[in-house]
Design an enzyme around this catalytic site. Structure first.
Site, PDB file in Angstrom:
ATOM      1  N   ASP A  31      54.100  21.807 -22.166  1.00  0.00           N
ATOM      2  CA  ASP A  31      54.768  20.693 -22.840  1.00  0.00           C
ATOM      3  C   ASP A  31      56.242  21.050 -23.039  1.00  0.00           C
ATOM      4  OD1 ASP A  31      53.615  18.141 -24.767  1.00  0.00           O
ATOM      5  OD2 ASP A  31      55.659  18.858 -25.100  1.00  0.00           O
ATOM      6  N   VAL A  97      53.504   9.099 -23.636  1.00  0.00           N
ATOM      7  CA  VAL A  97      53.500   9.061 -22.161  1.00  0.00           C
ATOM      8  C   VAL A  97      52.188   8.407 -21.758  1.00  0.00           C
ATOM      9  CG1 VAL A  97      53.489  10.397 -20.032  1.00  0.00           C
ATOM     10  CG2 VAL A  97      54.961  11.105 -21.939  1.00  0.00           C
ATOM     11  N   HIS A 101      46.322  12.343 -20.556  1.00  0.00           N
ATOM     12  CA  HIS A 101      46.493  13.797 -20.612  1.00  0.00           C
ATOM     13  C   HIS A 101      45.821  14.338 -21.850  1.00  0.00           C
ATOM     14  CE1 HIS A 101      49.880  11.898 -22.730  1.00  0.00           C
ATOM     15  NE2 HIS A 101      49.861  12.935 -23.555  1.00  0.00           N
TER      16      HIS A 101
HETATM   17  P1  5GP Z   1      51.718  12.015 -26.062  1.00  0.00           P
HETATM   18  O1  5GP Z   1      52.762  11.765 -27.131  1.00  0.00           O
HETATM   19  O2  5GP Z   1      51.726  10.890 -25.061  1.00  0.00           O
HETATM   20  O3  5GP Z   1      50.353  12.341 -26.568  1.00  0.00           O
HETATM   21  O4  5GP Z   1      52.165  13.335 -25.328  1.00  0.00           O
HETATM   22  C1  5GP Z   1      53.214  13.359 -24.413  1.00  0.00           C
HETATM   23  C2  5GP Z   1      53.739  14.778 -24.381  1.00  0.00           C
HETATM   24  O5  5GP Z   1      54.511  14.907 -23.217  1.00  0.00           O
HETATM   25  C3  5GP Z   1      54.649  15.128 -25.561  1.00  0.00           C
HETATM   26  O6  5GP Z   1      54.105  16.237 -26.253  1.00  0.00           O
HETATM   27  C4  5GP Z   1      55.986  15.444 -24.903  1.00  0.00           C
HETATM   28  O7  5GP Z   1      56.650  16.536 -25.506  1.00  0.00           O
HETATM   29  C5  5GP Z   1      55.596  15.737 -23.477  1.00  0.00           C
HETATM   30  N1  5GP Z   1      56.595  15.394 -22.482  1.00  0.00           N
HETATM   31  C6  5GP Z   1      57.313  14.231 -22.416  1.00  0.00           C
HETATM   32  N2  5GP Z   1      58.131  14.235 -21.351  1.00  0.00           N
HETATM   33  C7  5GP Z   1      57.912  15.447 -20.730  1.00  0.00           C
HETATM   34  C8  5GP Z   1      58.475  16.046 -19.568  1.00  0.00           C
HETATM   35  O8  5GP Z   1      59.336  15.498 -18.875  1.00  0.00           O
HETATM   36  N3  5GP Z   1      58.025  17.288 -19.242  1.00  0.00           N
HETATM   37  C9  5GP Z   1      57.072  17.934 -19.985  1.00  0.00           C
HETATM   38  N4  5GP Z   1      56.705  19.155 -19.577  1.00  0.00           N
HETATM   39  N5  5GP Z   1      56.523  17.387 -21.079  1.00  0.00           N
HETATM   40  C10 5GP Z   1      56.945  16.161 -21.449  1.00  0.00           C
END
Ligand code: 5GP
Ligand code: ZN
Length: 114
Positions: A31, A97, A101
């Site tokens: 992340d 996102v 995941h």
């Molecule tokens: P969500 O909020 O959808 O559960 O998790 C999305 C995760 O993706 C977040 O923890 C965020 O830090 C991570 N994330 C967002 N954009 C990127 C990226 O471009 N690269 C990586 N490695 N992680 C990302």
């Protein structure tokens, strides 16, 4: 595949990531904004919006993702102490996102659920 999806771009190698695992169905990368010493994202290559979109057809894929997470937890040395697997669904669920995941979180004591 979704042209505007950051995780699809990472999977296609069009955006950078620290990739820890890849197979035919799944990838796992660090992340970008870790909230624990171990914070890895386990992501299907297939663009599925969230766990709310999972059908009987892709149910085996979900089992595979959990198995990949367990394997990574062992390899990263957190399996014995324990860890957390989280998938957020929709805005109020904390999803930012919109490509399915799991967060693999470990290396510190987890508390609460949000
Ligand atoms: P969500 O909020 O959808 O559960 O998790 C999305 C995760 O993706 C977040 O923890 C965020 O830090 C991570 N994330 C967002 N954009 C990127 C990226 O471009 N690269 C990586 N490695 N992680 C990302
Ligand atoms: Zn995607």
């Amino acid at each position: 595949m979704d042209a505007d999806c950051i995780f699809c771009k990472i999977i296609r190698g069009e955006a950078p990531s620290t990739m820890l695992y890849q197979d035919e169905y799944a990838v796992a990368f660090k992340d970008i904004a870790p909230i624990a010493p171990v914070h890895v994202l386990i992501v299907p290559r297939q663009h599925i919006v969230s766990a709310a979109e999972v059908t009987a057809e892709n149910a085996p894929l979900i089992g595979h993702l959990i198995a990949v997470a367990a394997r990574l937890a062992r390899e990263l040395g957190i399996a014995e102490r324990g860890y957390r697997l989280v998938t957020n669904i929709g805005r109020e669920g904390g999803q930012s996102v919109f490509h399915l995941h799991w967060h693999l979180l470990g290396g510190r004591q987890m508390r609460g659920l949000g």
